[in-house]
Design an enzyme around this catalytic site. Structure first.
Site, mmCIF file in Angstrom:
data_model
loop_
_atom_site.group_PDB
_atom_site.id
_atom_site.type_symbol
_atom_site.label_atom_id
_atom_site.label_comp_id
_atom_site.label_asym_id
_atom_site.label_seq_id
_atom_site.Cartn_x
_atom_site.Cartn_y
_atom_site.Cartn_z
ATOM 1 N N PHE A 1 49.980 -31.903 -0.935
ATOM 2 C CA PHE A 1 49.737 -31.328 0.399
ATOM 3 C C PHE A 1 48.282 -30.899 0.630
ATOM 4 C CE2 PHE A 1 54.284 -30.722 -0.343
ATOM 5 C CZ PHE A 1 54.804 -31.308 0.804
ATOM 6 N N ASP B 1 53.508 -38.505 -2.663
ATOM 7 C CA ASP B 1 52.374 -39.208 -3.269
ATOM 8 C C ASP B 1 51.085 -38.781 -2.573
ATOM 9 O OD1 ASP B 1 52.004 -42.570 -1.900
ATOM 10 O OD2 ASP B 1 52.581 -40.739 -0.874
ATOM 11 N N TYR C 1 47.564 -38.465 -0.444
ATOM 12 C CA TYR C 1 47.074 -39.012 0.828
ATOM 13 C C TYR C 1 46.237 -40.258 0.540
ATOM 14 C CZ TYR C 1 48.314 -34.451 2.863
ATOM 15 O OH TYR C 1 48.980 -33.332 3.281
ATOM 16 N N HIS D 1 61.397 -31.112 5.307
ATOM 17 C CA HIS D 1 59.971 -31.341 5.047
ATOM 18 C C HIS D 1 59.126 -30.777 6.202
ATOM 19 C CE1 HIS D 1 56.282 -33.615 4.169
ATOM 20 N NE2 HIS D 1 56.780 -33.802 2.958
#
Length: 223
Positions: free
Chosen positions: A78, A65, A67, A190
């Site tokens: 990202f 989701d 920031y 991740h």
């Protein structure tokens, strides 16, 4: 329902816009923006689609989701706006690019340059309430996931030789709809500082992507 989204995506996803879940989602999101500080700005909610038309998609990178910090989110997974401190996960992505390809990290965390080369930087949830860490995932479970699943499925079904980059368990689950017989799926832990040392570093997703694109006569990504 008339949704302001890039035309080729509008055509591909048109069946979603009149479904009950999407109408409920739209009402929920509008209400949230009217009452709270929500990111990204409304004009950037569909930025991932608007900057990377369906016909141009060569790579899909799935995030979770947006920031939730001030002025960070710009509608791309990202990615943060120019002038914003680069978040830890993206710092690690840049480190792996340096290790994998020898490319120095840019000073900006804005990944629009990737999107414009055919990378769909897709978060599973496209909006979030502003705030501290307790705001993370605040818009999960309201319908965004169904919509982004439909987008991933459309790419998988209607295109060939796309690279799907799945970082972390959440993205891997999200990628279960991908037809791996006609696409390349790259999976690793991740890039978060909590997991990057467990297999993200050294996974070389960027060179693997370019090798696959080259194999099928497609232009490589300038990471």
């Amino acid at each position: 329902m008339d949704v302001k989204i890039e035309e080729s995506w509008k055509e591909v996803l048109e069946d979603e816009f009149d479904k009950e879940y999407f109408i409920e989602l739209t009402n929920f999101v509008k209400d949230e923006y009217s009452k709270k500080k929500v990111y990204p700005p409304p004009s950037q909610i569909f930025n991932a689609f608007n900057l990377c038309p369906f016909d141009a998609v060569k790579v899909v990178i799935i995030g979770q989701d947006p920031y939730h910090g001030k002025n960070q989110a710009n509608g791309l997974s990202f990615s943060v706006n120019d002038g914003i401190q680069i978040p830890p996960s993206l710092q690690n992505i840049y480190k792996e690019i340096k290790s994998d390809l020898g490319v120095d990290s840019p000073k900006s965390g804005n990944l629009e340059r990737w999107a414009k080369q055919g990378i769909l930087l897709l978060n599973a949830t496209l909006t979030v309430v502003a705030g501290d860490s307790s705001s993370a995932n605040s818009h999960q479970g309201y319908g965004w996931e169904k919509f982004t699943d439909a987008a991933i499925k459309a790419v998988s079904e209607k295109k060939e030789h796309v690279i799907f980059i799945l970082w972390g368990a959440y993205a891997k689950r999200k990628g279960e709809v991908i037809d791996e017989s006609k696409h390349l799926v790259i999976k690793s832990p991740h890039p978060s500082p909590f997991s990057a040392d467990r297999g993200f570093f050294g996974s070389k997703p960027f060179s693997k992507t370019n090798e696959y694109l080259k194999k099928y006569g497609l232009s490589e990504i300038n990471w």
